[in-house]
Design a protein around this motif. Sequence first.
Motif, mmCIF file in Angstrom:
data_model
loop_
_atom_site.group_PDB
_atom_site.id
_atom_site.type_symbol
_atom_site.label_atom_id
_atom_site.label_comp_id
_atom_site.label_asym_id
_atom_site.label_seq_id
_atom_site.Cartn_x
_atom_site.Cartn_y
_atom_site.Cartn_z
ATOM 1 N N TRP A 1 0.818 -1.205 0.000
ATOM 2 C CA TRP A 1 0.000 0.000 0.000
ATOM 3 C C TRP A 1 0.854 1.257 0.000
ATOM 4 C CZ3 TRP A 1 -4.451 -1.836 -1.205
ATOM 5 C CH2 TRP A 1 -4.927 -3.028 -0.649
ATOM 6 N N ALA A 2 0.344 2.304 -0.628
ATOM 7 C CA ALA A 2 1.011 3.599 -0.619
ATOM 8 C C ALA A 2 -0.039 4.694 -0.731
ATOM 9 C CB ALA A 2 2.000 3.706 -1.769
ATOM 10 N N PHE A 3 0.263 5.830 -0.133
ATOM 11 C CA PHE A 3 -0.590 7.013 -0.251
ATOM 12 C C PHE A 3 0.021 8.044 -1.211
ATOM 13 C CE2 PHE A 3 -2.206 6.356 4.385
ATOM 14 C CZ PHE A 3 -3.082 5.371 3.946
ATOM 15 N N SER A 4 1.337 8.013 -1.368
ATOM 16 C CA SER A 4 2.037 8.944 -2.254
ATOM 17 C C SER A 4 3.153 8.202 -2.968
ATOM 18 C CB SER A 4 2.633 10.122 -1.465
ATOM 19 O OG SER A 4 1.641 11.035 -1.042
ATOM 20 N N ASN A 5 3.542 8.720 -4.133
ATOM 21 C CA ASN A 5 4.740 8.266 -4.823
ATOM 22 C C ASN A 5 5.174 9.335 -5.812
ATOM 23 O OD1 ASN A 5 3.208 7.983 -7.179
ATOM 24 N ND2 ASN A 5 3.144 5.754 -7.097
ATOM 25 N N HIS A 6 6.104 9.000 -6.684
ATOM 26 C CA HIS A 6 6.692 9.973 -7.606
ATOM 27 C C HIS A 6 5.797 10.300 -8.798
ATOM 28 C CE1 HIS A 6 7.399 6.104 -9.417
ATOM 29 N NE2 HIS A 6 7.778 6.667 -10.539
ATOM 30 N N MET B 1 -3.184 10.598 11.524
ATOM 31 C CA MET B 1 -4.138 9.494 11.484
ATOM 32 C C MET B 1 -3.840 8.565 10.307
ATOM 33 S SD MET B 1 -7.008 8.221 9.811
ATOM 34 C CE MET B 1 -7.693 9.622 8.922
ATOM 35 N N TYR B 2 -3.601 9.137 9.117
ATOM 36 C CA TYR B 2 -3.338 8.298 7.949
ATOM 37 C C TYR B 2 -2.026 7.535 8.090
ATOM 38 C CZ TYR B 2 -7.296 9.963 5.170
ATOM 39 O OH TYR B 2 -8.563 10.217 4.690
ATOM 40 N N ALA B 3 -1.007 8.152 8.697
ATOM 41 C CA ALA B 3 0.256 7.453 8.932
ATOM 42 C C ALA B 3 0.047 6.245 9.834
ATOM 43 C CB ALA B 3 1.283 8.400 9.550
ATOM 44 N N THR B 4 -0.777 6.424 10.872
ATOM 45 C CA THR B 4 -1.060 5.320 11.780
ATOM 46 C C THR B 4 -1.890 4.257 11.084
ATOM 47 O OG1 THR B 4 -1.123 6.967 13.555
ATOM 48 C CG2 THR B 4 -1.893 4.752 14.091
ATOM 49 N N LEU B 5 -2.817 4.686 10.240
ATOM 50 C CA LEU B 5 -3.656 3.732 9.505
ATOM 51 C C LEU B 5 -2.822 2.841 8.601
ATOM 52 C CD1 LEU B 5 -6.351 2.604 8.450
ATOM 53 C CD2 LEU B 5 -6.416 4.542 6.845
ATOM 54 N N ILE B 6 -1.949 3.432 7.769
ATOM 55 C CA ILE B 6 -1.210 2.607 6.816
ATOM 56 C C ILE B 6 -0.286 1.634 7.540
ATOM 57 C CG2 ILE B 6 0.816 4.096 6.429
ATOM 58 C CD1 ILE B 6 0.460 3.486 3.405
ATOM 59 N N CYS B 7 0.185 2.021 8.737
ATOM 60 C CA CYS B 7 1.044 1.121 9.512
ATOM 61 C C CYS B 7 0.256 0.077 10.284
ATOM 62 C CB CYS B 7 1.925 1.928 10.465
ATOM 63 S SG CYS B 7 3.304 2.750 9.634
ATOM 64 N N LEU C 1 6.569 4.127 1.655
ATOM 65 C CA LEU C 1 6.556 5.542 2.028
ATOM 66 C C LEU C 1 7.410 6.302 1.030
ATOM 67 C CD1 LEU C 1 7.172 5.254 5.895
ATOM 68 C CD2 LEU C 1 4.978 5.319 4.692
ATOM 69 N N PHE C 2 6.919 7.432 0.545
ATOM 70 C CA PHE C 2 7.645 8.233 -0.433
ATOM 71 C C PHE C 2 8.415 9.338 0.268
ATOM 72 C CE2 PHE C 2 7.280 11.709 -3.820
ATOM 73 C CZ PHE C 2 8.407 11.270 -4.503
ATOM 74 N N GLN C 3 9.665 9.545 -0.122
ATOM 75 C CA GLN C 3 10.519 10.535 0.534
ATOM 76 C C GLN C 3 9.788 11.859 0.757
ATOM 77 O OE1 GLN C 3 13.566 10.721 -2.656
ATOM 78 N NE2 GLN C 3 13.040 12.881 -2.866
ATOM 79 N N GLY C 4 9.881 12.366 1.972
ATOM 80 C CA GLY C 4 9.215 13.613 2.336
ATOM 81 C C GLY C 4 7.817 13.428 2.873
ATOM 82 N N GLU C 5 7.239 12.256 2.642
ATOM 83 C CA GLU C 5 5.914 11.969 3.197
ATOM 84 C C GLU C 5 5.943 12.072 4.709
ATOM 85 O OE1 GLU C 5 3.011 8.011 3.478
ATOM 86 O OE2 GLU C 5 4.328 8.277 1.754
ATOM 87 N N ARG D 1 12.183 17.587 17.691
ATOM 88 C CA ARG D 1 10.922 18.008 18.303
ATOM 89 C C ARG D 1 10.060 16.786 18.549
ATOM 90 N NH1 ARG D 1 8.797 21.442 14.466
ATOM 91 N NH2 ARG D 1 6.938 20.216 14.047
ATOM 92 N N GLU D 2 9.855 16.465 19.789
ATOM 93 C CA GLU D 2 9.183 15.222 20.176
ATOM 94 C C GLU D 2 7.840 15.052 19.478
ATOM 95 O OE1 GLU D 2 8.185 11.622 21.879
ATOM 96 O OE2 GLU D 2 10.135 12.634 21.746
ATOM 97 N N GLY D 3 7.066 16.114 19.362
ATOM 98 C CA GLY D 3 5.719 15.998 18.813
ATOM 99 C C GLY D 3 5.626 16.179 17.312
ATOM 100 N N SER D 4 6.751 16.171 16.598
ATOM 101 C CA SER D 4 6.727 16.429 15.160
ATOM 102 C C SER D 4 6.123 15.256 14.399
ATOM 103 C CB SER D 4 8.140 16.689 14.648
ATOM 104 O OG SER D 4 8.921 15.503 14.709
ATOM 105 N N LEU D 5 5.679 15.539 13.187
ATOM 106 C CA LEU D 5 5.139 14.475 12.335
ATOM 107 C C LEU D 5 6.215 13.448 12.003
ATOM 108 C CD1 LEU D 5 2.738 13.366 10.691
ATOM 109 C CD2 LEU D 5 3.509 14.797 8.774
ATOM 110 N N LEU D 6 7.441 13.894 11.765
ATOM 111 C CA LEU D 6 8.543 12.961 11.509
ATOM 112 C C LEU D 6 8.678 11.959 12.647
ATOM 113 C CD1 LEU D 6 11.141 11.871 10.231
ATOM 114 C CD2 LEU D 6 12.356 13.856 11.204
ATOM 115 N N ASN D 7 8.658 12.427 13.880
ATOM 116 C CA ASN D 7 8.812 11.508 15.008
ATOM 117 C C ASN D 7 7.566 10.651 15.202
ATOM 118 O OD1 ASN D 7 11.493 11.888 15.890
ATOM 119 N ND2 ASN D 7 10.937 13.914 16.674
ATOM 120 N N HIS D 8 6.415 11.146 14.761
ATOM 121 C CA HIS D 8 5.227 10.294 14.775
ATOM 122 C C HIS D 8 5.412 9.128 13.809
ATOM 123 C CE1 HIS D 8 0.973 9.228 15.235
ATOM 124 N NE2 HIS D 8 0.955 9.057 13.916
#
Length: 554
Positions: free
Chosen positions: A342-347, A365-371, A379-383, A454-461
């Motif tokens: 599954w993927a939500f984004s790509n090139h 929410m979508y990051a947690t869903l796909i996982c 996962l596409f770079q920068g996603e 940053r603990e609460g960042s999307l990257l760390n999520h």
Amino acid sequence: MSAIATSAGPDAVPATDLDWWRGGVIYQIYPRSFQDSTGDGIGDLAGIAARLPYVASIGVDAIWISPFFTSPMKDFGYDVSDYRDVDPMFGTLDDFDHLVTEAHRLGLRVMIDLVLSHTSNEHEWFKESRSSRTNDRADWYVWADAKPDGTPPNNWLSIFGGPAWHWDAKRLQYYMHNFLASQPDLNLHAPAVQDELLDTTRFWLEKGVDGFRLDTINFYFADKDLRDNPALAPERRNASIAPAVNPYNYQEHIYSKNQPENLDFLKRFRDLLDEYPGSAAVGEVGDAQLGMELLGQYTKDGQGVQMCYAFDFLAPERLRAERVSSVFAHMKEAAPDGWACWAFSNHDVTRHMTRWGLTDLGARMYATLICSLRGSICLFQGEELGLSEAEIAFEDLQDPYGIEFWPEFKGRDGCRTPMVWEASNVNAGFSDVRPWLPVAPEHLANAVAVQDGREGSLLNHYRRVVSMRNEMPVLRRGDQTELTATGDLLTFIRTDGTDRVFCAFNMGEAPIEVALPLGNWVPVEGIGGTEPGLAGLVLDGWDYALLRAVRTTT
């Protein structure tokens, strides 16, 4: 260049699990836009190698690198002129060897993008093929005579616009191209073509790659009799493969691709992979009507590739609960033993932050869903940074697809802009000079250096949800049952023996009450989301809950 720490030690190697791909997380790298190490404004293999500690810090199993082979770059590497060498803009074969060594040191597997359905018209094979109708490679491409009136042999269309046939004045025949006219289709009906492509695959396996992403896997064969495709009823048209403005959507492509002979070739391909234990492939199935059926055929156990890259969640419309439910129901019917990636984004598509109009809450929410879903993940770079689709001025466009259909379709450049590593300069740490595509100014605030600490960042999520998936076999490989969509609420249960996880996602803005299954449920530690209260479970907009069943003893 700043480096991101990772826990992988100097002697780390990819895990010995030969089925690592099942439920695995793959990180797609678009090499032109990941990291420039030479100062020419274009990313390269040495740049990728230098940034691999960051990729490893996300916790993914593998990287997939889009094409870096020798190419005239009419379609940015998807037009290959030499399958066994690196284009000088990306480096050398020695650079690739170093990249593989560094990836394996960090515990990452390496998958590369093989484009087997077509080559560049600058490939030596095509130059020989077009030189006469009797040379040794005369049948290596799909050639056909004109109709008596000089028009193409049938009505097949190119994804990039116009007929799928181009007249060659040397052979006095048309050749087929599903994409650009400079990308002639190989004729896999010729045994010698199959043998050469498999030898190419072996070349890269011998260089240490762990697998492949197979571009346009269902385009390998065309109908030998070149029969016309039938028209597609307007109500069945689907813009997930080509934009709505493209007449490609007006046909049902039952003869120009999706041929039964592909199954025999994929069995040969799988037999080769099986000679290299632990290697795996994911196929890109490009078909809006039969994608799931082909996924089932192509991932049949031991007969084809391990996974297929599904387009179901790459559609323009925002992914809603009912859509997730219908996709898995269709998969259960059409591909009960298949395995999706599954993927939500790509090139190739608008980034899902923009495509679905997401806020930071929606992205989490979508990051947690796909996982949490059954299947593998790309996962596409920068996603993981929450990057939006960049607005590219017409004069800065590079993509021939966008140039052809501008302004109704702006092409793929907006998702291919450079990775943003830092916010301190206009080139975002990607390059010391102006990049091949401009960095979107709005991306700078999302840079890795901004989010990393940053603990609460999307990257760390993303790091947390990928880690959650890695640490919970029930989420990587367990079954998925009781999937239900009620309005914006999606619920399902992942099971693995006695281990059970209840997953609930509010895919809308309004609060939703959630009925829990019978049993004693507690949040998954560290990432479980909303906890049940005395009144039960209530999910706010874009919220989720992952609850693990607690086994009681008597």
